[in-house]
Design an enzyme around this catalytic site. Structure first.
Site, PDB file in Angstrom:
ATOM      1  N   ASP A   8       0.861  -1.176   0.000  1.00  0.00           N
ATOM      2  CA  ASP A   8       0.000   0.000   0.000  1.00  0.00           C
ATOM      3  C   ASP A   8       0.904   1.234   0.000  1.00  0.00           C
ATOM      4  O   ASP A   8       2.141   1.107  -0.047  1.00  0.00           O
ATOM      5  CB  ASP A   8      -0.931  -0.028   1.211  1.00  0.00           C
ATOM      6  CG  ASP A   8      -2.209   0.773   1.000  1.00  0.00           C
ATOM      7  OD1 ASP A   8      -2.308   1.506   0.001  1.00  0.00           O
ATOM      8  OD2 ASP A   8      -3.112   0.676   1.850  1.00  0.00           O
ATOM      9  N   HIS A 105      -1.644   1.316   6.525  1.00  0.00           N
ATOM     10  CA  HIS A 105      -2.080   2.425   7.379  1.00  0.00           C
ATOM     11  C   HIS A 105      -3.130   1.954   8.373  1.00  0.00           C
ATOM     12  O   HIS A 105      -3.695   0.858   8.234  1.00  0.00           O
ATOM     13  CB  HIS A 105      -2.668   3.550   6.517  1.00  0.00           C
ATOM     14  CG  HIS A 105      -3.770   3.066   5.620  1.00  0.00           C
ATOM     15  ND1 HIS A 105      -5.060   2.855   6.061  1.00  0.00           N
ATOM     16  CD2 HIS A 105      -3.755   2.723   4.305  1.00  0.00           C
ATOM     17  CE1 HIS A 105      -5.802   2.416   5.055  1.00  0.00           C
ATOM     18  NE2 HIS A 105      -5.025   2.306   3.979  1.00  0.00           N
ATOM     19  N   HIS A 117      -7.892   5.151   7.111  1.00  0.00           N
ATOM     20  CA  HIS A 117      -9.219   4.893   6.552  1.00  0.00           C
ATOM     21  C   HIS A 117      -9.371   3.384   6.434  1.00  0.00           C
ATOM     22  O   HIS A 117      -8.425   2.636   6.681  1.00  0.00           O
ATOM     23  CB  HIS A 117      -9.392   5.566   5.175  1.00  0.00           C
ATOM     24  CG  HIS A 117      -8.434   5.082   4.139  1.00  0.00           C
ATOM     25  ND1 HIS A 117      -7.135   5.545   4.026  1.00  0.00           N
ATOM     26  CD2 HIS A 117      -8.564   4.132   3.170  1.00  0.00           C
ATOM     27  CE1 HIS A 117      -6.521   4.937   3.035  1.00  0.00           C
ATOM     28  NE2 HIS A 117      -7.352   4.067   2.497  1.00  0.00           N
ATOM     29  N   GLU A 135      -8.113  -2.263   7.040  1.00  0.00           N
ATOM     30  CA  GLU A 135      -7.485  -3.035   5.970  1.00  0.00           C
ATOM     31  C   GLU A 135      -6.476  -4.039   6.514  1.00  0.00           C
ATOM     32  O   GLU A 135      -6.315  -5.142   5.973  1.00  0.00           O
ATOM     33  CB  GLU A 135      -6.823  -2.082   4.971  1.00  0.00           C
ATOM     34  CG  GLU A 135      -7.847  -1.263   4.211  1.00  0.00           C
ATOM     35  CD  GLU A 135      -7.245  -0.128   3.407  1.00  0.00           C
ATOM     36  OE1 GLU A 135      -6.118  -0.274   2.894  1.00  0.00           O
ATOM     37  OE2 GLU A 135      -7.912   0.913   3.288  1.00  0.00           O
TER      38      GLU A 135
END
Length: 275
Positions: A8, A105, A117, A135
């Site tokens: 990511d 993250h 997020h 995630e």
């Protein structure tokens, strides 16, 4: 040996602002270069420990077209583009020996946490069996459902803490300390790469000591959605119902793979705007 490296962007060293992660913003090309360099550091570490490993690298940010193919280590294969099966984990299967989550993250609601997020700004929270998962949690448990341990994660301090809370024996590399949604104290990129190289080599070597995270079904799924129109669309999906509060939908999944796919579908529904 087969290894999946999912990369990511928000958790890469030096990155703190959306302008560095958005293809339409001025600093994106610099962000892509930083992301590719960290991926290469991890690849080098894995191959130092396991020279014959088969490595798939899944570009796992936004469009899934961020890593620079011509700059990526030629010894790996790149999983690029969307839509695709298993999203950020594309390329993983039951024959994969370990997964590494790089540049990840914190989940929505975590804070202070850099660019936090959960899949989309339209997803306020995801709870499976009463536990809030972003995630990191969703991908770690999906890998675990296939019997694959997540042995290493890099990102800011909140991201690292998220994985350690789920899998205490996993390794983490903290490349920055979050000061807020758009601010951090960050390592120099070269220092981060050196730490990632060492950690990746160690993590794949001790993979047998890290158990897969594998929640048993059936599983109660609840998702808090930002938009009321997305709630309306979600209830068209068989088995999805409204829950108390007006912004929450619920679903009972037979196993984690089904819960994961429903979350991915809700993310796509959230991108549909009323006419």
């Amino acid at each position: 040996m087969k290894i999946l490296i999912s990369v990511d962007m928000e958790g890469i060293s030096g990155i703190v602002h959306p302008s560095e992660t958005n293809p339409e913003r001025y600093d994106y090309e610099r962000g892509r270069a930083l992301m590719t360099a960290e991926a290469n550091a991890v690849i080098a570490g894995v191959l130092e420990a396991e020279p014959t490993a088969e490595i798939l690298v899944a570009d796992a940010h936004g469009t899934y077209r961020n890593l620079l193919p011509e700059e990526l280590d030629r010894r790996v294969r790149l999983v690029r583009g969307k839509p695709r099966p298993l999203n950020m984990l594309a390329g993983i299967d039951e024959n994969t020996d370990a997964a590494l989550l790089i540049g990840y993250h914190g989940r929505a609601g975590a804070g202070p946490s850099v660019l936090s997020h959960s899949m989309s700004g339209e997803i306020l929270d995801v709870r499976i069996a009463g536990r809030s998962l972003g995630e990191i949690g969703l991908n770690t448990a999906m890998a675990g459902h296939l019997g694959v341990p997540v042995v290493l994660l890099s990102g800011d301090d909140t991201a690292c803490a998220e994985l350690r809370d789920l899998v205490p024996s996993a390794s983490t590399v903290e490349v920055k300390q979050a000061l807020g949604q758009g601010a951090a104290i960050t390592l120099h990129p070269q220092e981060a790469r050196e730490r990632l190289h060492r950690a990746a080599a160690e993590a794949v070597t001790r993979r047998a000591q890290v158990p897969p995270l594998s929640p048993e079904g059936p599983l109660a799924l609840e998702v808090d959605l930002y938009s009321g129109s997305t709630v309306d669309l979600a209830t068209l999906v068989p088995g999805v119902t409204r829950a108390a509060g007006g912004r929450t939908v619920a679903f009972t999944a037979t196993d984690f793979a089904e819960a994961y796919r429903v979350v991915l579908l809700l993310v796509q529904l959230a991108s549909i705007k009323p006419a």
